[in-house]
Design a protein around this motif. Structure first.
Motif, short mmCIF file in Angstrom:
data_model
loop_
_atom_site.label_atom_id
_atom_site.label_comp_id
_atom_site.label_asym_id
_atom_site.label_seq_id
_atom_site.Cartn_x
_atom_site.Cartn_y
_atom_site.Cartn_z
N CYS A 132 20.12 -7.63 51.66
CA CYS A 132 18.88 -7.17 51.01
C CYS A 132 19.14 -6.16 49.91
N ALA A 133 20.37 -5.66 49.83
CA ALA A 133 20.68 -4.64 48.82
C ALA A 133 20.51 -5.16 47.40
N GLU A 134 20.48 -6.49 47.22
CA GLU A 134 20.32 -7.04 45.87
C GLU A 134 18.95 -6.73 45.28
N ALA A 135 18.01 -6.26 46.13
CA ALA A 135 16.67 -5.93 45.62
C ALA A 135 16.64 -4.61 44.88
N ILE A 136 17.72 -3.83 44.95
CA ILE A 136 17.73 -2.51 44.30
C ILE A 136 17.49 -2.61 42.80
N PRO A 137 18.24 -3.42 42.06
CA PRO A 137 18.03 -3.43 40.60
C PRO A 137 16.72 -4.06 40.16
N ILE A 138 16.04 -4.80 41.05
CA ILE A 138 14.82 -5.50 40.64
C ILE A 138 13.76 -4.50 40.20
N PHE A 139 13.43 -3.53 41.07
CA PHE A 139 12.42 -2.55 40.67
C PHE A 139 12.97 -1.56 39.65
N LEU A 140 14.26 -1.24 39.75
CA LEU A 140 14.82 -0.30 38.77
C LEU A 140 14.72 -0.85 37.36
N GLN A 141 14.82 -2.17 37.20
CA GLN A 141 14.66 -2.79 35.89
C GLN A 141 13.20 -2.80 35.45
N GLU A 142 12.29 -2.85 36.42
CA GLU A 142 10.87 -2.91 36.09
C GLU A 142 10.21 -1.54 36.11
N ARG A 143 10.95 -0.50 36.52
CA ARG A 143 10.34 0.81 36.74
C ARG A 143 9.56 1.31 35.52
N TYR A 144 10.20 1.27 34.35
CA TYR A 144 9.57 1.84 33.17
C TYR A 144 8.47 0.93 32.62
N ILE A 145 8.61 -0.39 32.85
CA ILE A 145 7.50 -1.28 32.51
C ILE A 145 6.30 -0.95 33.39
N PHE A 146 6.56 -0.76 34.68
CA PHE A 146 5.49 -0.40 35.62
C PHE A 146 4.84 0.93 35.22
N MET A 147 5.63 1.93 34.86
CA MET A 147 5.09 3.23 34.49
C MET A 147 4.25 3.13 33.22
N ARG A 148 4.71 2.33 32.26
CA ARG A 148 3.94 2.17 31.03
C ARG A 148 2.61 1.49 31.30
N GLU A 149 2.63 0.46 32.14
CA GLU A 149 1.40 -0.31 32.36
C GLU A 149 0.40 0.44 33.23
N THR A 150 0.88 1.17 34.23
CA THR A 150 -0.05 1.88 35.11
C THR A 150 -0.51 3.21 34.52
N ALA A 151 0.23 3.75 33.54
CA ALA A 151 -0.17 5.02 32.94
C ALA A 151 -1.52 4.92 32.27
N TYR A 152 -1.86 3.72 31.75
CA TYR A 152 -3.13 3.54 31.09
C TYR A 152 -3.95 2.44 31.75
N ASN A 153 -3.84 2.40 33.10
CA ASN A 153 -4.75 1.63 33.95
C ASN A 153 -4.76 0.13 33.67
N ALA A 154 -3.59 -0.44 33.40
CA ALA A 154 -3.53 -1.90 33.27
C ALA A 154 -3.81 -2.55 34.62
N TYR A 155 -3.32 -1.94 35.69
CA TYR A 155 -3.58 -2.42 37.05
C TYR A 155 -3.33 -1.30 38.03
N ARG A 156 -3.73 -1.51 39.26
CA ARG A 156 -3.57 -0.50 40.32
C ARG A 156 -2.15 -0.54 40.87
N ARG A 157 -1.68 0.59 41.33
CA ARG A 157 -0.36 0.63 41.96
C ARG A 157 -0.35 -0.16 43.26
N SER A 158 -1.46 -0.13 43.96
CA SER A 158 -1.54 -0.91 45.21
C SER A 158 -1.43 -2.40 44.93
N SER A 159 -1.97 -2.85 43.82
CA SER A 159 -1.87 -4.28 43.47
C SER A 159 -0.42 -4.67 43.22
N TYR A 160 0.33 -3.78 42.58
CA TYR A 160 1.74 -4.05 42.31
C TYR A 160 2.51 -4.18 43.62
#
Length: 725
Positions: A485-513
């Motif tokens: 399961c350790a292969e899942a580590i880079p998945i969110f790390l690669q999406e982290r800043y995309i997620f921060m950019r999108e949720t910073a201005y309410n593109a979607y809820r964090r719970s939805s992600y």
């Protein structure tokens, strides 16, 4: 106010908004086009909404941070100079650095304002301050829109922020990237066809028609050019046609032509009725011709603010005229840098700018006193009504309800949770489907591990050695399940800043992600679990038949679920891939150590017993052991087999039978060569597995997975505020 035959051309000198373009298309297709009425729905409707342009004003913005310095101990710190040394020591522990110092200005609708200055001058800090990316407790001064203080929640809805880095999914095309952004930012009341029309209009506005079907690309996949990538980054944040757009150095890293095209796009966005504020390092002559307002910064202070056309006059009056052959901004930046290196710094230029601005304002009032009177007597439109009027003419989210209540006309999120989950899931699956090697590598690792275990533990018998080998198989199988399961580590790390950019201005809820990524992980873990269970169960010769196989399969599923959730939670805390792998491997090793395989629960010291109960490996390990040994009628050690794995194991069988007779006489119990000595229940007791049933172990493992998903949500909630302190 009623407008017949509505057309975006009614606003002279201003480009139509994307919403107006779509509305005009829809009107042309309407059967009652000959007499179409559009209700704008705002007070004082006798005046068009463009008569009340948005003005973003900021006054005396001040922001400082504490900078800690290393304590330098020298011999002078002792003896006669100890008092002086202590004073130096106290002052060097924490020092305050001012990043913004009394910055004032304004940005207007329809204008493109640029913040210029050398590296470290405070450009990005000012953009962050205006975009509410600095904590209110740390930022001093006021920021208003049309004279009213801006609420953080409202600013998130009516504005967009484009980061300096292009944070995009590499395997999505330009059109798909913009379409997913439209799905997030536009309300479900807008039909699919209108959303597609909005995307197509935006592609044309951004000049991306030729690259619409090209993937974004990354280091390993060829995609769009740097300039096109930057325009896509801008496009995903303006899909809803925001009132205010902030950009942090949008031309950074681009060649002159690409940079000019990006700023040209920003000019069109501003002219469509938006406030556009950006930072830029050193604009070319062509880019300068597109800018309407400039602010030059030096060490957090304003050294010039105004129109680019006034630059020659300003510096001529300052005593440093700009040569006609030089770029105005390059000359200004070079002069500012030279002044910064002098003992007095840019203090003289700052003071001159303040007096120059004051004189200009006085001259403007004297030249046109009626303008001041009109500005005072002219009826003002409240911010709420101005935003409602802006929505009614197509800005923000086209199709938003014309409700007089601001909270209902400008919702916090454009869509309900279930739509957000569906869009996030579809985007992730689309991106993953174009990189099948990621899942293929994990499936290959699971199959190779299963084949190795199947051939190593082929058809185990029920002898004492077979029992030991089964226990070892289960311990290794369960721990390997977690390690894969350790292969899942880079998945969110690669999406982290995309997620921060999108949720910073309410593109979607964090719970939805969190929910979306939990749901899309289920099919893959079911497939992996089936592959591993089918490869090993019958090859090893495990007990239980079909029912035993199903429980083994469900336990593997639960282990993958709990392990994936645990690794996902850690990826929300750890920000570096290699550090994440190190932490995961270390913690999983501790889980295996305290699982009960190396040392039974009864032998674990009391001060470490708590770690035994939080070990993720413990519960699936105990569950599969009970699935294998829970039959009380099944015998694993008979008569002479009790001497196996002892020094007496090599003696002749006849001698073992004589020893059994002697033991029978001594104990008063008849023990023959075929007497059952150890059952499966006895083995479980020897392993210390007595307090939980196998189904309890299964459900606890599943519960661990949900627990770590909840922790992951709170990690995102607390760790992605994206604000400076």
């Amino acid at each position: 106010m009623e407008l017949k035959e509505f057309s975006p051309r009614i606003r002279r000198g201003v480009n139509p908004t994307l919403g107006e373009l779509l509305k005009s298309v829809g009107d042309a297709q309407s059967p009652d086009h000959d007499h179409h009425i559009l209700e704008l729905g705002f007070p004082c409707s006798s005046v068009p909404p463009s008569s009340y342009p948005f003005v973003l004003s900021f006054t005396n913005l001040t922001y400082s941070v504490k900078v800690r310095r290393k304590v330098n101990l020298t011999p002078s710190c002792f003896g006669a100079n100890s008092t002086t040394a202590e004073a130096k020591l106290g002052s060097s522990k924490a020092n305050t650095k001012v990043l913004l110092n009394g910055i004032s200005g304004e940005a207007r609708e329809g204008e493109l304002m640029a913040v210029l200055g050398a590296s470290g001058s405070g450009k990005s800090t000012l953009i962050d301050a205006l975009a509410d990316r600095i904590s209110k407790d740390s930022l001093k001064g006021s920021i208003t829109l049309n004279g009213e203080a801006l609420d953080s929640r409202l600013l998130k809805v009516i504005s967009a922020y484009v980061m300096q880095d292009d944070l995009l999914f590499p395997m999505l095309t330009v059109e798909e990237t913009l379409m997913f952004s439209a799905e997030f930012r536009l309300p479900r009341s807008l039909s699919k066809s209108k959303k597609k029309a909005r995307v197509q209009a935006l592609i044309d506005q951004l000049g991306l028609r030729n690259a619409a079907t090209t993937v974004i690309g990354d280091e390993g996949h060829r995609g769009v050019s740097g300039g096109e990538r930057r325009r896509v980054s801008i496009g995903i944040d303006i899909i809803h046609d925001p009132i205010v757009l902030f950009l942090d150095e949008p031309t950074s890293g681009l060649d002159s032509t690409s940079a000019f095209m990006v700023v040209k796009v920003l000019q069109r966005i501003a002219q469509s009725g938006s406030i556009v504020v950006m930072s830029i390092h050193q604009p070319s002559y062509r880019i300068l011709s597109l800018l309407d307002r400039l602010i030059f910064l030096s060490h957090g202070q304003t050294v010039y603010g105004g129109s680019p056309a006034n630059l020659p006059v300003f510096f001529r009056e300052f005593g440093h005229p700009i040569p006609e052959t030089e770029n105005r901004t390059e000359f200004a930046l070079d002069l500012i840098r030279e002044l910064e290196e002098t003992p007095g710094g840019t203090k003289s230029l700052v003071e001159f700018n303040e007096s120059w601005q004051l004189n200009k304002n006085q001259q403007r009032q004297e030249a046109d006193p009626n303008n001041l009177i009109n500005s005072i007597t002219k009826p003002k439109l409240s911010l709420k009504d101005a935003i409602s009027a802006s929505i009614s003419r197509g800005k923000l989210v086209s199709g938003a309800p014309n409700d007089p209540s601001l909270s209902s006309s400008v919702p916090t999120f454009a869509n309900p949770c279930w739509i957000e989950i569906a869009v996030i899931s579809k985007r992730s699956l689309t991106n993953s489907r174009r990189m099948p090697e990621l899942f293929g590598i994990r499936l290959g690792a699971v199959l190779v591990t299963g084949l190795i275990l199947a051939t190593m533990f082929w058809k185990l018998d029920n002898s004492p050695k077979g029992v030991q080998e089964r226990v070892g198989f289960f311990a290794f199988a369960m721990s390997t399940t977690f390690y894969t399961c350790a292969e899942a580590i880079p998945i969110f790390l690669q999406e982290r800043y995309i997620f921060m950019r999108e949720t910073a201005y309410n593109a979607y809820r964090r719970s939805s992600y969190v929910l979306a990524h939990s749901l899309i992980s289920i099919p893959s873990l079911l497939f992996l679990s089936l592959a591993f269970a089918a490869t090993t169960f019958w090859a090893v010769g495990l007990a239980g038949g079909v029912h035993g196989f199903l429980f083994f399969f469900f336990t593997i599923c639960a282990a993958f679920w709990a392990g994936g959730s645990f690794v996902t939670f850690l990826s929300g805390i750890v920000t570096h891939v290699m550090l994440g792998y190190t932490v995961v491997v270390a913690i999983l090793a501790y889980f295996l150590l305290f699982s009960g395989f190396f040392i039974s629960r009864d032998r674990i010291p009391l001060y470490w017993i708590w770690f035994h109960y939080i070990s993720l490996v413990k519960y699936p390990y105990e569950g599969v052991l009970q699935n294998e040994f829970d039959d009380p009628t099944k015998c694993f050690v008979r008569g002479t087999q009790m001497f196996d794995n002892t020094p007496l194991g090599t003696v002749p069988v006849a001698m073992k039978l004589e020893l059994l007779k002697s033991m029978s006489t001594t104990l008063g119990v008849n023990i023959t060569g075929s007497t059952c000595v150890t059952t499966g229940t006895d083995i479980l007791k020897q392993q210390g597995i007595t307090d939980l049933s196998k189904w309890s172990c299964l459900w606890i493992t599943v519960a661990w997975g949900f627990f770590f998903r909840i922790l992951f949500y709170f990690t995102l909630l607390l760790g992605s505020k994206n604000k400076r302190r």
